[in-house]
Design a protein around this motif. Structure first.
Motif, PDB file in Angstrom:
ATOM      1  N   MET A   1      75.242  13.111  94.509  1.00 39.99           N
ATOM      2  CA  MET A   1      75.803  14.288  94.376  1.00 39.99           C
ATOM      3  C   MET A   1      75.346  14.987  93.014  1.00 39.99           C
ATOM      4  SD  MET A   1      80.014  14.429  93.095  1.00 39.99           S
ATOM      5  CE  MET A   1      80.334  14.307  94.605  1.00 39.99           C
ATOM      6  N   LEU A   2      75.506  16.263  93.095  1.00 35.98           N
ATOM      7  CA  LEU A   2      74.926  17.015  92.056  1.00 35.98           C
ATOM      8  C   LEU A   2      75.903  16.641  90.699  1.00 35.98           C
ATOM      9  CD1 LEU A   2      74.633  20.667  93.343  1.00 35.98           C
ATOM     10  CD2 LEU A   2      73.015  19.119  92.862  1.00 35.98           C
ATOM     11  N   SER A   3      75.083  16.454  89.531  1.00 36.40           N
ATOM     12  CA  SER A   3      75.866  16.222  88.173  1.00 36.40           C
ATOM     13  C   SER A   3      76.832  17.271  88.036  1.00 36.40           C
ATOM     14  CB  SER A   3      74.863  16.372  87.230  1.00 36.40           C
ATOM     15  OG  SER A   3      74.026  15.193  87.325  1.00 36.40           O
ATOM     16  N   ARG A   4      76.525  18.463  88.252  1.00 39.29           N
ATOM     17  CA  ARG A   4      77.534  19.540  87.800  1.00 39.29           C
ATOM     18  C   ARG A   4      78.746  19.432  89.017  1.00 39.29           C
ATOM     19  NH1 ARG A   4      78.402  24.049  90.388  1.00 39.29           N
ATOM     20  NH2 ARG A   4      76.232  23.730  91.374  1.00 39.29           N
ATOM     21  N   ALA A   6      79.953  16.495  90.063  1.00 36.39           N
ATOM     22  CA  ALA A   6      80.757  15.469  89.625  1.00 36.39           C
ATOM     23  C   ALA A   6      81.515  15.773  88.537  1.00 36.39           C
ATOM     24  CB  ALA A   6      79.582  14.396  89.077  1.00 36.39           C
ATOM     25  N   VAL A  94      83.427  23.477  93.247  1.00 35.50           N
ATOM     26  CA  VAL A  94      82.793  22.171  94.205  1.00 35.50           C
ATOM     27  C   VAL A  94      83.788  22.379  95.582  1.00 35.50           C
ATOM     28  CG1 VAL A  94      82.066  20.809  92.532  1.00 35.50           C
ATOM     29  CG2 VAL A  94      84.572  20.745  92.994  1.00 35.50           C
ATOM     30  N   GLU A 152      81.440   9.890  96.829  1.00 33.04           N
ATOM     31  CA  GLU A 152      81.325   9.897  95.266  1.00 33.04           C
ATOM     32  C   GLU A 152      82.390  10.998  94.925  1.00 33.04           C
ATOM     33  OE1 GLU A 152      77.663  10.645  93.038  1.00 33.04           O
ATOM     34  OE2 GLU A 152      77.045   8.503  93.601  1.00 33.04           O
ATOM     35  N   PHE A 156      85.007  10.395  91.965  1.00 33.77           N
ATOM     36  CA  PHE A 156      85.075  11.209  90.620  1.00 33.77           C
ATOM     37  C   PHE A 156      86.292  11.631  90.293  1.00 33.77           C
ATOM     38  CE2 PHE A 156      80.316  10.333  90.404  1.00 33.77           C
ATOM     39  CZ  PHE A 156      80.155  10.243  88.938  1.00 33.77           C
ATOM     40  N   TYR A 304      76.552  10.103  83.800  1.00 35.23           N
ATOM     41  CA  TYR A 304      76.485  10.799  85.140  1.00 35.23           C
ATOM     42  C   TYR A 304      76.253  12.243  85.132  1.00 35.23           C
ATOM     43  CZ  TYR A 304      78.104   6.497  87.378  1.00 35.23           C
ATOM     44  OH  TYR A 304      77.988   5.210  87.925  1.00 35.23           O
ATOM     45  N   GLY A 308      72.148  12.679  84.387  1.00 33.35           N
ATOM     46  CA  GLY A 308      71.383  12.811  85.910  1.00 33.35           C
ATOM     47  C   GLY A 308      70.213  13.334  86.091  1.00 33.35           C
TER      48      GLY A 308
END
Lengths: 308, 493
Positions: A1-4, A6, A94, A152, A156, A304, A308
């Motif tokens: 998953m993209l860090s942003r 998350a 998101v 994920e 989060f 994370y 990342g």
């Protein structure tokens, strides 16, 4: 998953939980206001970490000012409406990771609350308003639990919720730490204990677990060390550790400082003794716990989000 | 505009395609339609299908008004359109490959060289570079208008980052929820496969080394962009990530996205950012939205961009008049879809005509979009016309003019009554090396103000669901789902 992504999901979990926690705190202050211990309006400011901002703006504690600051004031990032706005803004970023039920539940909460005027939540209207806030967050949590893919993204959100809840329980306890000194007893104290338990939905739980009259040491034990209570420190931190382990398992065992620190905190709670905690003073212990929880939040972000 | 073609037909002479819709409108009281409209608005708000308008005050999150009366096209009408669209987009892609390659059409003198090479939309960075798969505009949106039963015109081509497809899909979803019975009385070609087709199109654009399952991402300018909802919607439907510039990094000409599990390589980027902002190292240096090094990675063949940079030269309004010639030049075919006659103000002869007929013409900026900065001659005041005449004389090459077309109308719910309103149509055309695919339908935009010809959402336009009707109506008797027999038994006894 993209860090942003998350990051947004983590804060989505935190902000929705925070909105409900502020509502819980305000509810306690409102109930105790009737008992003549007006200082609770001040305590809730301290507990929510909003005291400096409030004092700068208002200078003096009045029930109306505290309620306004904690509910509506856009200058207060931890106010209920600000929390919903921040949660929605994170959710919007998101949108693809959320289910329609989560998004529309949250979006509707935001739409319902965003134009709230003082007459909607001041005075007699406050308890009903706070109930609605809690209901909307329960709805969101339920939608996450019931509809979200177990990936994920889900973890989060859970991580944010559990960490925020751990932080809140420690703060609520800390605000009332002087009321939890062993030996204190009286009508006012009794009402205070009831209020603390109610603020973490634990009054019934107390009776079910201990089947005895309210006692400060037992209250502390329940809120700190009892895994059965979903908002106890040990339950929240166990959940944080569990979720971090699940994320690590999904990434082939990739772990960092946040995993170690979380495990250490959880172990200290799982194997901790109440007498040891009380011995050095509950306030000092809680201050350290709040600090370590903040440290854990930082470590999670570092591993994370930034790393990342 | 009393003479405008009404697609439903007048009085008892309804077009066959609208027969059921006309019956439904006649049988439904206006209050019920208004209630359905309110329900539709609730649905759209709930899902959060909004677009952002900044700088006008008020709530920046707006809903595009949705009209609940569908726009219907017969299958035969659609098939003709689809052939024309496919032909046009193939020619546009051939043109792009040519102007960034051998420039044959310029050498043959079919398009003035200066019009292309000195155009701001021409990207010298793309010269001599062939994108993976040889396609430039993978996703094109072609705006069509209609003036009669068989008279469709292309109003403009959108070869860069056309938007609106999410409305095509969400409008259909809303209609299915609001009017299930109306659907059961029709056989309507589905549009729901668009995301799948888009994903296949994007995967086909991947560099060869990416293998059979390339990683695709949508690059968005971020949640302040008016089409952000659409970017997320498409990513969700395709199961790919929607990324912002800051989520991507380029190392050794390879593009990665930052994930919770570390960097992950990206093979295809469906970018919804304009060329100018894609890469501060290649284009605008002050861009905060883009990815430094992206164009170098692209030109090294390590990542595909859809659409390719430089597509703007194909949909420029000054190039538009030459598209029919492109079709003849590259495909050796006669155009199946007509252009709107267009006067280029930089040509002396055209300019003289335009200046003496301003009260009949629509004048537009050669570059620009969104319906801003245009003159609709018949509706303009004398001062406005004189103002435009002066502007045209000062900068002739900035302006083009077209006759005001009597755009067709479709019944639309206005207030409490159903009234004809002008519409256009934007179908979405997907191209790979060997295929052109078009989902039957598109986005119908409707000018909600009486007499208005401007359908842009920023100018008070709305949208409709667009139905392509297959010939035979479906039989209403679909097999029913089973239910507990006892309840039926009690009733019949």
């Amino acid at each position: 998953m993209l860090s942003r992504a998350a990051d947004s999901l983590f804060w989505l979990g935190r902000y929705t939980e925070r909105a409900a926690n502020v509502a819980r705190g305000l509810n306690v202050a409102w109930r105790l206001d009737g008992l003549g211990t007006g200082e609770d309006w001040h305590r809730i400011l301290v507990a929510s970490g909003c005291e400096p901002g409030f004092m700068e703006k208002h200078g003096k504690v009045t029930p109306e000012a505290v309620v306004d600051f904690l509910v509506r004031d856009p200058d207060n990032p931890s106010g209920i409406l600000s929390c919903f706005a921040a949660a929605r803004s994170n959710a919007r970023q998101v949108r693809t990771a959320l289910t329609v039920d989560m998004w529309s539940g949250l979006n509707e909460s935001w739409a319902q609350f965003r134009n709230s005027a003082p007459e909607d939540f001041q005075g007699e209207r406050l308890p009903e308003f706070l109930d609605r806030v809690r209901e909307r967050v329960l709805l969101f949590n339920g939608a996450a639990q019931d509809t979200m893919l177990r990936g994920e993204a889900f973890l989060f959100v859970q991580l944010g919720t559990a960490l925020e809840r751990a932080d809140n329980t420690a703060r609520i306890l800390d605000v009332k730490h002087d009321m939890l000194k062993p030996g204190s007893n009286g009508t006012v104290e009794f009402a205070q204990w009831q209020a603390i338990l109610q603020s973490v939905s634990a009054l019934r739980a107390y009776h079910w677990i201990f089947r005895e009259r309210l006692d400060p040491a037992r209250i502390a034990e329940l809120l700190i060390l009892r895994p059965e209570l979903p908002r106890s420190l040990v339950a929240c931190h166990s959940r944080v550790t569990e979720v971090l382990e699940m994320i690590a398992a999904g990434q082939g065992g990739r772990r960092g400082e946040c995993h170690r620190l979380s495990g250490e905190i959880t172990a200290s709670l799982r194997y901790g003794k109440l007498s040891d905690i009380l011995e050095g003073g509950l306030h000092d212990w809680l201050t350290r716990m709040i600090g370590r929880t903040a440290q854990l939040g930082g470590a999670i972000e570092e591993f994370y989000i930034q790393g990342g | 505009m009393g003479s405008a073609f009404n697609e439903m037909g007048e009085g008892p002479d309804h077009s066959a395609a609208y027969a059921e819709v006309a019956r439904w409108l006649a049988a439904t009281p206006p209050e019920e339609l208004a209630a359905k409209r309110a329900e539709a608005e609730y649905l759209f708000r709930k899902v959060g299908i909004t677009f952002a308008v900044y700088g006008e005050g008020g709530d920046p999150e707006r809903l595009i008004p949705f009209d609940i009366i569908p726009r219907v096209l017969a299958r035969a009408e659609w098939d003709r359109l689809a052939q024309g669209l496919s032909q046009r987009v193939r020619a546009l892609n051939a043109f792009l490959a040519d102007v960034y390659g051998a420039r044959e059409i310029l050498r043959a003198g079919r398009i003035p060289e200066n019009l292309v090479l000195r155009n701001e939309q021409f990207r010298p960075e793309m010269e001599g570079f062939a994108p993976p798969g040889g396609v430039y505009t993978h996703i094109a949106g072609i705006d069509l208008v209609r003036t009669g039963p068989d008279d469709f015109y292309v109003l403009e081509d959108n070869c860069r980052t056309p938007s609106g497809v999410s409305y095509m899909l969400e409008n259909r979803e809303a209609m299915l929820r609001l009017f299930p019975r109306l659907f059961s009385r029709h056989r309507i070609a589905p549009v729901s496969r668009y995301p799948e087709e888009l994903l296949e199109t994007l995967k086909a654009a991947a560099p060869e080394r990416a293998g059979p399952d390339p990683t695709v991402a949508i690059l968005t300018p971020g949640h302040f962009n008016s089409a952000y909802y659409e970017h997320c919607f498409l990513a969700d439907e395709m199961g790919v990530e929607v990324v912002e510039g800051a989520d991507l990094c380029v190392e050794n000409d390879v593009v990665h996205m930052r994930t919770t599990a570390g960097p992950r390589r990206v093979d295809v980027i469906y970018r919804r950012i304009d060329d100018d902002y894609l890469d501060p190292r290649a284009f605008r240096r002050d861009s905060m939205l883009g990815v430094p090094g992206l164009i170098a990675a692209y030109k090294a063949g390590n990542v595909a961009l859809a659409n390719a940079p430089g597509c703007g030269i194909a949909d420029d309004k000054a190039i538009y008049p030459y598209v029919p010639d492109m079709i003849r030049f590259y495909l050796g075919e006669e155009p199946r879809l007509a252009n709107v006659p267009t006067y280029l103000c930089e040509r002396d002869e055209d300019r003289a005509y335009v200046l003496s007929h301003l009260d009949e013409l629509v004048v537009k900026l050669a570059q620009g979009s969104g319906g801003y900065g245009m003159l609709i001659g018949p509706h303009a005041t004398r001062e406005q016309r004189e103002d435009f005449a002066a502007r045209i004389r000062a900068n002739p090459s900035h302006y083009i003019a077209q006759p005001t077309l009597a755009l067709s109308t479709v019944p639309t719910l206005c207030g409490d009554a159903v009234a004809p309103r002008h519409v256009d149509l934007r179908p979405f055309v997907l191209s790979t090396r060997d295929h052109v695919r078009i989902v039957p339908g598109g986005l119908t935009r409707v000018a909600l103000r009486e007499g208005s010809l401007v359908v842009n959402s920023s100018q008070g336009g709305g949208t409709k669901d667009t139905w392509v009707l297959d010939e035979e109506a479906s039989s209403p008797g679909q097999s029913q789902s089973q239910s507990q027999s006892q309840s039926q038994g009690y009733i019949s006894c």
